[in-house]
Design a protein around this motif. Sequence first.
Motif, PDB file in Angstrom:
ATOM      1  N   ILE A   1       1.229 -28.300 -23.319  1.00  0.00           N
ATOM      2  CA  ILE A   1       0.104 -27.543 -24.210  1.00  0.00           C
ATOM      3  C   ILE A   1       0.076 -26.404 -23.827  1.00  0.00           C
ATOM      4  O   ILE A   1      -0.218 -25.939 -22.663  1.00  0.00           O
ATOM      5  CB  ILE A   1      -1.105 -28.193 -24.402  1.00  0.00           C
ATOM      6  N   GLU A   2       0.175 -25.213 -24.767  1.00  0.00           N
ATOM      7  CA  GLU A   2      -0.460 -23.669 -24.420  1.00  0.00           C
ATOM      8  C   GLU A   2      -1.699 -23.972 -24.860  1.00  0.00           C
ATOM      9  O   GLU A   2      -2.266 -24.040 -25.755  1.00  0.00           O
ATOM     10  CB  GLU A   2       0.442 -23.015 -25.015  1.00  0.00           C
ATOM     11  N   ILE A   3      -2.583 -23.392 -23.614  1.00  0.00           N
ATOM     12  CA  ILE A   3      -3.936 -23.345 -23.847  1.00  0.00           C
ATOM     13  C   ILE A   3      -4.521 -21.945 -23.467  1.00  0.00           C
ATOM     14  O   ILE A   3      -3.796 -21.164 -22.540  1.00  0.00           O
ATOM     15  CB  ILE A   3      -4.700 -24.464 -22.903  1.00  0.00           C
ATOM     16  N   ASP A   4      -5.635 -21.666 -23.911  1.00  0.00           N
ATOM     17  CA  ASP A   4      -6.285 -20.417 -23.768  1.00  0.00           C
ATOM     18  C   ASP A   4      -6.977 -20.566 -22.156  1.00  0.00           C
ATOM     19  O   ASP A   4      -7.889 -21.418 -22.251  1.00  0.00           O
ATOM     20  CB  ASP A   4      -7.368 -20.275 -24.694  1.00  0.00           C
ATOM     21  N   ALA A   5      -6.406 -19.770 -21.252  1.00  0.00           N
ATOM     22  CA  ALA A   5      -7.121 -19.858 -19.744  1.00  0.00           C
ATOM     23  C   ALA A   5      -8.573 -19.358 -19.895  1.00  0.00           C
ATOM     24  O   ALA A   5      -9.215 -19.784 -18.726  1.00  0.00           O
ATOM     25  CB  ALA A   5      -6.029 -18.967 -18.983  1.00  0.00           C
ATOM     26  N   SER A   6      -8.959 -18.546 -20.778  1.00  0.00           N
ATOM     27  CA  SER A   6     -10.537 -18.368 -20.764  1.00  0.00           C
ATOM     28  C   SER A   6     -11.263 -19.389 -21.134  1.00  0.00           C
ATOM     29  O   SER A   6     -12.634 -19.120 -21.355  1.00  0.00           O
ATOM     30  CB  SER A   6     -10.559 -17.023 -21.374  1.00  0.00           C
ATOM     31  N   CYS A   7     -10.805 -20.342 -21.969  1.00  0.00           N
ATOM     32  CA  CYS A   7     -11.746 -21.208 -22.461  1.00  0.00           C
ATOM     33  C   CYS A   7     -12.135 -22.519 -21.603  1.00  0.00           C
ATOM     34  O   CYS A   7     -11.272 -22.821 -20.621  1.00  0.00           O
ATOM     35  CB  CYS A   7     -11.198 -22.210 -23.933  1.00  0.00           C
ATOM     36  N   ASP A   8     -13.188 -23.321 -21.714  1.00  0.00           N
ATOM     37  CA  ASP A   8     -13.628 -24.257 -20.794  1.00  0.00           C
ATOM     38  C   ASP A   8     -12.624 -25.652 -21.166  1.00  0.00           C
ATOM     39  O   ASP A   8     -12.246 -25.721 -22.319  1.00  0.00           O
ATOM     40  CB  ASP A   8     -14.865 -24.768 -20.888  1.00  0.00           C
ATOM     41  N   LEU A   9     -12.107 -26.384 -20.132  1.00  0.00           N
ATOM     42  CA  LEU A   9     -11.129 -27.552 -20.333  1.00  0.00           C
ATOM     43  C   LEU A   9     -12.346 -28.834 -20.524  1.00  0.00           C
ATOM     44  O   LEU A   9     -13.260 -28.833 -19.745  1.00  0.00           O
ATOM     45  CB  LEU A   9     -10.462 -27.710 -19.531  1.00  0.00           C
ATOM     46  N   PHE A  10     -11.795 -29.824 -21.457  1.00  0.00           N
ATOM     47  CA  PHE A  10     -12.946 -30.901 -21.700  1.00  0.00           C
ATOM     48  C   PHE A  10     -12.208 -32.118 -21.139  1.00  0.00           C
ATOM     49  O   PHE A  10     -10.869 -32.140 -21.311  1.00  0.00           O
ATOM     50  CB  PHE A  10     -13.444 -30.902 -23.050  1.00  0.00           C
ATOM     51  N   ASP A  11     -12.678 -33.301 -20.784  1.00  0.00           N
ATOM     52  CA  ASP A  11     -12.285 -34.334 -20.355  1.00  0.00           C
ATOM     53  C   ASP A  11     -12.172 -35.642 -21.539  1.00  0.00           C
ATOM     54  O   ASP A  11     -11.365 -36.318 -21.315  1.00  0.00           O
ATOM     55  CB  ASP A  11     -13.022 -34.932 -19.327  1.00  0.00           C
TER      56      ASP A  11
END
Length: 110
Positions: free
Chosen positions: A70-80
């Motif tokens: 998955i391509e994710i926005d590196a500035s966003c928080d990651l959720f579990d």
Amino acid sequence: MVILKKWHPMLILSKDSYFKTLVWVKLFNIPHEYWNEERLSHIARTVGKPLYADSLTESMKRISFARVCIEIDASCDLFDSFDLFMGDSSNPKLGENVEILVEYQWKQKI
């Protein structure tokens, strides 16, 4: 991290800022009826932009979890985890929420 750019005449070398990164993600607790390409992609879009699934996920030979790049926005928080609503969106009383667990195989340090 190494980032490659395609060369072309008059290429200007510079340090660019990149805010997106690729991460392999495991998604657990996916209901059986959601094990198809369209619905798995819909679930993975909750985390970011799905690009690929591994071969065991695509062939459904392993259904204990789905593994998706998955391509994710590196500035966003990651959720579990997140909730997946299963049912009729026009009548929420007929559906239920299922908690999808998320495991990142690598987390970028910002």
